[in-house]
Design a protein around this motif. Structure first.
Motif, PDB file in Angstrom:
ATOM      1  N   HIS A 659       0.339  40.690   3.347  1.00 49.94           N
ATOM      2  CA  HIS A 659      -0.216  39.376   3.703  1.00 49.94           C
ATOM      3  C   HIS A 659      -0.755  39.425   5.123  1.00 49.94           C
ATOM      4  O   HIS A 659      -0.406  40.334   5.879  1.00 49.94           O
ATOM      5  N   ILE A 660      -1.529  38.426   5.456  1.00 51.56           N
ATOM      6  CA  ILE A 660      -2.157  38.484   6.772  1.00 51.56           C
ATOM      7  C   ILE A 660      -1.153  38.454   7.924  1.00 51.56           C
ATOM      8  O   ILE A 660      -1.409  39.030   8.962  1.00 51.56           O
ATOM      9  N   PHE A 704      13.116  33.678   8.836  1.00 51.51           N
ATOM     10  CA  PHE A 704      13.673  34.665   9.771  1.00 51.51           C
ATOM     11  C   PHE A 704      14.587  33.947  10.779  1.00 51.51           C
ATOM     12  O   PHE A 704      15.704  34.390  11.056  1.00 51.51           O
ATOM     13  N   ARG A 707      17.735  32.326   9.432  1.00 54.63           N
ATOM     14  CA  ARG A 707      18.771  33.326   9.156  1.00 54.63           C
ATOM     15  C   ARG A 707      19.359  33.901  10.455  1.00 54.63           C
ATOM     16  O   ARG A 707      20.566  34.144  10.541  1.00 54.63           O
ATOM     17  N   SER A 729       3.243  30.855   9.047  1.00 54.56           N
ATOM     18  CA  SER A 729       3.118  30.944   7.587  1.00 54.56           C
ATOM     19  C   SER A 729       3.735  29.753   6.856  1.00 54.56           C
ATOM     20  O   SER A 729       3.452  29.537   5.688  1.00 54.56           O
ATOM     21  N   THR A 755      -4.648  32.374   4.870  1.00 56.24           N
ATOM     22  CA  THR A 755      -5.309  33.594   4.431  1.00 56.24           C
ATOM     23  C   THR A 755      -6.815  33.541   4.670  1.00 56.24           C
ATOM     24  O   THR A 755      -7.414  34.500   5.140  1.00 56.24           O
ATOM     25  N   TYR A 859       5.803  32.464   1.425  1.00 47.98           N
ATOM     26  CA  TYR A 859       4.879  32.785   0.328  1.00 47.98           C
ATOM     27  C   TYR A 859       4.301  31.506  -0.251  1.00 47.98           C
ATOM     28  O   TYR A 859       5.049  30.554  -0.546  1.00 47.98           O
TER      29      TYR A 859
HETATM   30  C1  LIG Z   1      11.693  35.244   3.687  1.00 45.49           C
HETATM   31  C2  LIG Z   1      11.992  36.640   3.225  1.00 45.49           C
HETATM   32  C3  LIG Z   1      12.412  37.487   4.412  1.00 45.49           C
HETATM   33  C4  LIG Z   1      13.067  36.630   2.168  1.00 45.49           C
HETATM   34  O1  LIG Z   1      13.122  37.906   1.590  1.00 45.49           O
HETATM   35  P1  LIG Z   1      14.500  38.652   1.282  1.00 45.49           P
HETATM   36  O2  LIG Z   1      14.111  39.899   0.629  1.00 45.49           O
HETATM   37  O3  LIG Z   1      15.354  38.710   2.456  1.00 45.49           O
HETATM   38  O4  LIG Z   1      15.140  37.711   0.275  1.00 45.49           O
HETATM   39  P2  LIG Z   1      16.582  37.858  -0.310  1.00 45.49           P
HETATM   40  O5  LIG Z   1      17.035  39.269  -0.217  1.00 45.49           O
HETATM   41  O6  LIG Z   1      17.385  36.812   0.279  1.00 45.49           O
HETATM   42  O7  LIG Z   1      16.230  37.558  -1.817  1.00 45.49           O
HETATM   43  C5  LIG Z   1      16.782  36.467  -2.496  1.00 45.49           C
HETATM   44  C6  LIG Z   1      16.040  36.263  -3.784  1.00 45.49           C
HETATM   45  O8  LIG Z   1      14.836  35.540  -3.505  1.00 45.49           O
HETATM   46  C7  LIG Z   1      13.717  36.253  -3.869  1.00 45.49           C
HETATM   47  N1  LIG Z   1      12.807  36.028  -2.789  1.00 45.49           N
HETATM   48  C8  LIG Z   1      12.473  36.825  -1.755  1.00 45.49           C
HETATM   49  N2  LIG Z   1      11.598  36.217  -0.954  1.00 45.49           N
HETATM   50  C9  LIG Z   1      11.393  35.010  -1.477  1.00 45.49           C
HETATM   51  C10 LIG Z   1      10.597  33.924  -1.103  1.00 45.49           C
HETATM   52  N3  LIG Z   1       9.829  33.979  -0.016  1.00 45.49           N
HETATM   53  N4  LIG Z   1      10.617  32.817  -1.874  1.00 45.49           N
HETATM   54  C11 LIG Z   1      11.364  32.778  -2.974  1.00 45.49           C
HETATM   55  N5  LIG Z   1      12.114  33.783  -3.373  1.00 45.49           N
HETATM   56  C12 LIG Z   1      12.151  34.889  -2.647  1.00 45.49           C
HETATM   57  C13 LIG Z   1      14.175  37.654  -4.019  1.00 45.49           C
HETATM   58  O9  LIG Z   1      13.381  38.289  -4.967  1.00 45.49           O
HETATM   59  C14 LIG Z   1      15.595  37.496  -4.471  1.00 45.49           C
HETATM   60  O10 LIG Z   1      15.610  37.203  -5.824  1.00 45.49           O
HETATM   61  P3  LIG Z   1      16.921  37.323  -6.733  1.00 45.49           P
HETATM   62  O11 LIG Z   1      17.601  36.028  -6.536  1.00 45.49           O
HETATM   63  O12 LIG Z   1      16.339  37.493  -8.086  1.00 45.49           O
HETATM   64  O13 LIG Z   1      17.696  38.493  -6.235  1.00 45.49           O
HETATM   65  C15 LIG Z   1      10.735  37.252   2.583  1.00 45.49           C
HETATM   66  O14 LIG Z   1      10.337  36.470   1.505  1.00 45.49           O
HETATM   67  C16 LIG Z   1       9.628  37.403   3.541  1.00 45.49           C
HETATM   68  O15 LIG Z   1       9.565  38.402   4.283  1.00 45.49           O
HETATM   69  N6  LIG Z   1       8.691  36.465   3.562  1.00 45.49           N
HETATM   70  C17 LIG Z   1       7.522  36.541   4.409  1.00 45.49           C
HETATM   71  C18 LIG Z   1       6.312  36.234   3.613  1.00 45.49           C
HETATM   72  C19 LIG Z   1       5.055  36.402   4.451  1.00 45.49           C
HETATM   73  O16 LIG Z   1       4.829  37.392   5.089  1.00 45.49           O
HETATM   74  N7  LIG Z   1       4.188  35.403   4.448  1.00 45.49           N
HETATM   75  C20 LIG Z   1       3.006  35.431   5.181  1.00 45.49           C
HETATM   76  C21 LIG Z   1       1.856  34.973   4.329  1.00 45.49           C
HETATM   77  S1  LIG Z   1       0.432  34.849   5.316  1.00 45.49           S
HETATM   78  C22 LIG Z   1       0.228  33.218   5.570  1.00 45.49           C
HETATM   79  O17 LIG Z   1       0.849  32.451   4.953  1.00 45.49           O
HETATM   80  C23 LIG Z   1      -0.713  32.827   6.635  1.00 45.49           C
HETATM   81  C24 LIG Z   1      -0.061  32.692   7.930  1.00 45.49           C
HETATM   82  O18 LIG Z   1       0.786  33.529   8.265  1.00 45.49           O
HETATM   83  O19 LIG Z   1      -0.384  31.749   8.665  1.00 45.49           O
END
Ligand SMILES: CC(C)(COP(=O)(O)OP(=O)(O)OC[C@H]1O[C@@H](n2cnc3c(N)ncnc32)[C@H](O)[C@@H]1OP(=O)(O)O)[C@@H](O)C(=O)NCCC(=O)NCCSC(=O)CC(=O)O
Length: 957
Positions: A659-660, A704, A707, A729, A755, A859
């Motif tokens: 992602h961006i 982040f 947590r 994001s 995005t 996301y």
């Molecule tokens: C927030 C997170 C750190 C969480 O990930 P983790 O791997 O630590 O999650 P976890 O181990 O606690 O996982 C718990 C359960 O939730 C699922 N899971 C993981 N991420 C999730 C999310 N964002 N939303 C919903 N569910 C999620 C996993 O598959 C897992 O499923 P199960 O329960 O089945 O085990 C990650 O999602 C993340 O890095 N997000 C960043 C997204 C990002 O980069 N966005 C930028 C977009 S650009 C944009 O928007 C523009 C801008 O930036 O301005």
């Protein structure tokens, strides 16, 4: 007289006696011309080699004593008496026509012999004297001085040229750097042969050789000894020089470490006798290679060159408008041709001059298709691009006489050089780029790779390459296992992957899709794609097969890189066109099996697509947002400036790189600044806390921070070396902002992007970071808030649609012109779909969304996509998907489902029914089965009502 056979050495003396009396060749009183002509006769006889040397030396000595008129007589003699014997040619031709079998070859050889003018043989024989080649070069210089008055002598010049081309073999040329410590004799040569910017004396020379921001390189050939054939003077400067003043006049020297540009400001062919003799097309490349070896951090290699033919050309035009321009330019007071003291009319005159000059350089050609201007032919042939015009640039009498004081910058881009040279030689294509390109109206589609670039635009991959050249040994990646990877090592991986992509047939504009786990090699894949001109299409590793089918079908990538585990599945997915490569987290897989590397790097234009990122649509299909190289580079630059990010920074990189946020913000900034990463495969609070003491910056989504706040280890001490925490994001809760500041002393810097636009606004680096706001626009970005219905701009304080315009805004949706058009205003503003207002301090506050969107853990999840899946399940009448507050993800997805009459549905059934099709993060965390959905009078589902109803579903107890 044709060729004469049968002469003996004794005949020389007879001949000389006839002409000049007793042994005229030795007699001082014999006229030099007679001596010379006699010697020539002997040379053309069957003379032995020992005598040949002596007679040739005598001939050259005699020549050296000739007066100008005698030289003319001698060259005329060469023309008339040592030409081609027409009868012999005719006879040889007939003999060849009639010959058969083996005799035919011999007859052809004879024909070749007789068509060669005899003077070529004469010159070859003169060349037997010691040091004769240099003397013959000087002789040709004399001849060339006579040519304007005596064009009939051209055939003689042609023969000289013919011979010199083979004698001055490029292979014997040697390049040497000339410094202020070089021998005085060499200095004398420079003083004498500097014709482009003549020097008054040693003080001038010293200014060009001694300062630490100057270099000079000369090329020597064994035939001409210590006389340099060509020399190139270089100044190390900041930015592209626009006029000669700073290069020639005395001034303080620049520290070479501060320079970013090498300006080749004087290129001299010393010897007129070698005019038109090419030493190959890569002499300048040799100079550039040497300068960049000495100073690897330099970013640009440019010239500031004269335009010698322009004035003559302009003044010979019939077009009254051009003649008028010529008259005005000629009348322009030369003193006003001073860049620092322009006369009032100069800007208007410049505006008329530059397009004409651009046309002269690029479009006016000789009969052979090459440009009219000789300096243009030289630089374009050497692989440069015509880059920028300058007027006034130089007020020397020569510059005024040649071009009214105008000059031109040619730019050498090392990796483009050979291609441009080939295009020029083979297709007569003139490479035009930079500001000059904008002066040329109705240019046909610029060939890929040479489209105009803004002067100060550098694509991301090029910036990375420059950093790798500047600091090859610097660590770029600090890995969790303690391992490291330097810039040079990463660059090497990029080159290997680039070679693989080229081998896979990736052409500029082809999509390269990647669904791979995060690793240094995965980032190298991104850079390699840009390096070969590909369009990078990163895909969330969570995407299911069904989702991948759509992306591959829509984007039609040439190559898909996936993790080794999914190779089989994806190979079956793509058609014949798709090449599937694999890349594992340890750099394993097919992508890195070969050691082959590529040197070239694609010269992207600002508007060349660099990447496609899919954003799920609010209605129906996902849309691919096409981001250009200009989008990425301009946004990166704005970010570096706003957040004062430098090569001293070490970033904790824990975001995904599909992602961006993780790729175009965190990674690009680090690569372009020459900083380094603590590279984590994914978010891990403990690991981040471990790394903080050796880091300076963290970028993350609000989850982040939520947590991290749960850890007792989050203290001011842990954060002592950190200077910046960025959140984006998704909205950061004001309460988290405050709690974080209380725990660490750091106010999180919240910014706003998406995005389609990259980053739009930011809270200030210096100044108040206000919780609940996303700050002010980045430099170059415009933000406005408008009325949803009328589109009219709203006063500050009122809530409306947030719209954005700037170099960061994407080029459009992939193959969806209507959707693209629908989201732009006619004045170029993009409608973000977010609702906001501008507060009393000018800070933007995002207060909601005009589009149906859930942001979960950063996301984007589009309810429509999930509703369509659920509605397709058996027993479902309809559904509504909403986002509700979630303590970890900020928001999470909830599905509210109405069963068909008589059907009994369980939440688990719904989840099972969509599991295969939707990425985990899109799957509802709760499913509510209800009898009916709330609707308004128009029958529209009231999602706000549902959101209110389920707001506390995930509230902490
Ligand atoms: C927030 C997170 C750190 C969480 O990930 P983790 O791997 O630590 O999650 P976890 O181990 O606690 O996982 C718990 C359960 O939730 C699922 N899971 C993981 N991420 C999730 C999310 N964002 N939303 C919903 N569910 C999620 C996993 O598959 C897992 O499923 P199960 O329960 O089945 O085990 C990650 O999602 C993340 O890095 N997000 C960043 C997204 C990002 O980069 N966005 C930028 C977009 S650009 C944009 O928007 C523009 C801008 O930036 O301005």
């Amino acid at each position: 007289m044709g060729r004469q056979d049968g002469w003996l050495l004794a005949d020389l003396f007879r001949a000389l006696r006839r002409r000049g009396g007793e042994d005229a060749a030795r007699e001082p009183e014999a006229a030099p011309l007679d001596q010379l002509l006699a010697a020539c006769e002997v040379l053309m006889s069957d003379v032995g080699e020992a005598s040949l040397r002596a007679v040739a030396a005598r001939a050259l000595q005699a020549y050296a004593q000739l007066e100008e008129t005698e030289r003319l007589a001698f060259f005329t003699h060469m023309l008339q008496d040592h030409g081609v014997d027409d009868d012999a040619v005719r006879a040889a031709y007939q003999a060849w026509e009639q010959a058969d079998g083996q005799r035919r070859d011999a007859a052809l050889a004879r024909l070749f012999d007789v068509v060669e003018p005899a003077r070529q043989q004469l010159l070859r024989r003169m060349n037997h004297a010691p040091d004769a080649t240099a003397a013959l070069v000087a002789m040709r210089a004399d001849l060339r001085r006579l040519l304007p008055e005596h064009p009939e002598l051209r055939p003689v010049d042609h023969d000289f040229r013919h011979l010199l081309v083979s004698w001055f073999n490029r292979g014997f040329l040697r390049m040497e750097e000339i410094t202020w410590d070089s021998p005085k004799e060499l200095h004398q040569h420079l003083l004498r042969f500097e014709k482009v910017h003549p020097m008054e004396g040693r003080a001038d020379l010293r200014r060009r050789l001694q300062p630490k921001d100057r270099r000079c390189f000369a090329f020597f050939h064994p035939a001409t000894g210590e006389v340099p054939l060509i020399f190139v003077e270089v100044a190390l400067v900041e930015g592209v020089p626009r006029h000669m003043g700073p290069l020639l006049e005395p001034g303080p020297a620049l520290n070479p470490a501060q320079a970013d540009t090498a300006a080749l400001y004087s290129i001299n062919n010393s010897l007129e006798g070698l005019a038109g003799i090419s030493f190959g097309s890569f002499l300048i490349k040799q100079v550039i290679d040497e300068v960049s070896r000495q100073l690897p951090h330099l970013r640009r290699f440019v010239t500031l060159s004269p335009v010698p033919g322009f004035r003559g050309w302009l003044e010979s035009q019939d077009d009254p408008e051009l003649l008028h321009l010529a008259i005005e330019l000629a009348a322009h007071d030369p003193r006003a041709v001073d860049p620092d003291a322009e006369s009032a009319d100069a800007p208007a005159l410049r505006e008329r001059l530059l397009p004409v000059l651009a046309r002269y350089i690029t479009a006016e050609r000789r009969g052979d298709g090459r440009p009219l201007d000789p300096v243009a032919r030289f630089h374009l042939g050497n692989g440069a691009a015509a880059w920028q015009l300058h007027w006034p640039a130089h007020s020397s009498p020569a510059a005024l006489a040649q071009s009214y004081g105008a000059m031109i910058t040619y730019r050498y881009e090392p990796e483009q050089l050979e291609r441009r040279h080939e295009d020029f030689v083979r297709r007569r294509e003139v490479a035009v780029d930079g500001p000059l390109a904008e002066l040329i109206p109705d240019r046909p589609d610029t060939p890929r790779g040479s489209a105009p670039m803004a002067d100060d635009f550098t694509p991301i991959h090029r910036s990375f390459e420059a950093q790798a050249a500047r600091q090859p040994e610097k660590v770029l990646f600090h890995l969790p296992d303690g391992g490291t990877l330097t810039y040079a090592e990463t660059e090497h991986t990029v080159r290997r992957i680039a070679a693989r992509l080229l081998a896979d047939g990736v052409q500029p504009g082809d999509r390269v899709a990647a669904q791979v786990q995060k690793s240094p090699e995965a980032l190298a894949l991104y850079l390699a794609t840009l390096r070969v001109g590909g369009v990078f299409l990163p895909l969330n590793t969570a995407y299911t097969g069904t989702e991948m089918d759509y992306f591959i079908g829509d984007a039609e990538p040439r190559v898909l890189v996936c993790s080794p585990e999914r190779e089989q599945e994806h190979a079956a997915r793509g058609g014949e066109q798709l090449i599937v490569e694999t890349l594992g987290t340890a750099g394993d897989g097919t992508l890195l099996t070969s050691e082959t590397t590529v040197e070239e790097s694609y010269a992207a234009a600002a508007d060349t697509p660099a990447s496609i990122l899919y954003t799920s649509g609010t209605t129906g299909r996902s849309k691919g947002a096409v981001l250009t190289h200009g989008n990425l580079a301009s946004n990166c630059r704005a970010l570096l400036e706003a957040w004062q990010y430098t090569d001293q920074d070490r970033l904790i990189h824990a975001l995904p790189i599909f992602h961006i946020h993780g790729l175009f913000v965190a990674a690009n900034m680090t690569l372009v600044a020459g900083a380094s990463f603590h590279w984590l495969p994914s978010f891990d609070a403990e690991a981040i806390l471990d790394l903080m003491p050796t880091s300076t910056v963290l970028m993350g989504v609000p989850t982040f921070y939520t947590r991290l706040l749960a850890s007792a280890r989050l203290t001011p001490e842990t954060c002592a070396s950190m200077r910046l925490f960025v959140s984006g994001s998704a909205p950061l809760l004001a309460s988290d902002h405050e709690a974080f500041e209380a725990a660490t002393g750091h106010a999180i810097l919240e910014r706003y992007g998406m995005t389609e636009t990259g980053m739009n606004t930011t809270n200030p680096y210096d100044g108040a970071r206000k919780p609940g706001t996303v700050g002010k626009p980045f430099p170059g970005v415009q933000i406005r808030v408008t009325d949803r219905e009328s589109g009219a701009a709203l006063p500050d304080g009122e809530v409306g649609l947030v719209e954005v315009k700037g170099p960061n805004v994407f080029a459009g949706y992939w193959r969806m012109p209507e959707k693209t058009a629908a989201e732009f205003r006619s004045d170029g503003f993009f409608i973000t779909g977010d609702l906001g207002r501008i507060d009393e301090d000018g800070y933007l506050c995002i207060v909601g969304r005009d589009k149906d969107l859930v942001i979960s853990g950063g996301y984007n999840v589009y309810p429509k996509e999930i509703e369509e899946r659920i509605d397709a399940l058996e027993g479902v009448a309809e559904s509504a998907v909403i986002g509700v507050p979630h303590p970890d993800f900020g928001e999470t997805v909830v599905a509210v489902v109405v069963p068909q009459a008589g059907a009994a549905l369980e939440p688990e059934q719904i989840l099972a029914g969509i599991r295969e099709d939707l990425a985990r993060f899109k799957q509802p965390r709760a499913v509510k089965i209800v009898k009916a959905l709330p609707r308004n009078v128009m029958g529209k589902v009231q999602k706000a009502e549902l959101r209110k109803q389920y707001a506390d579903l995930f509230a902490p107890a």
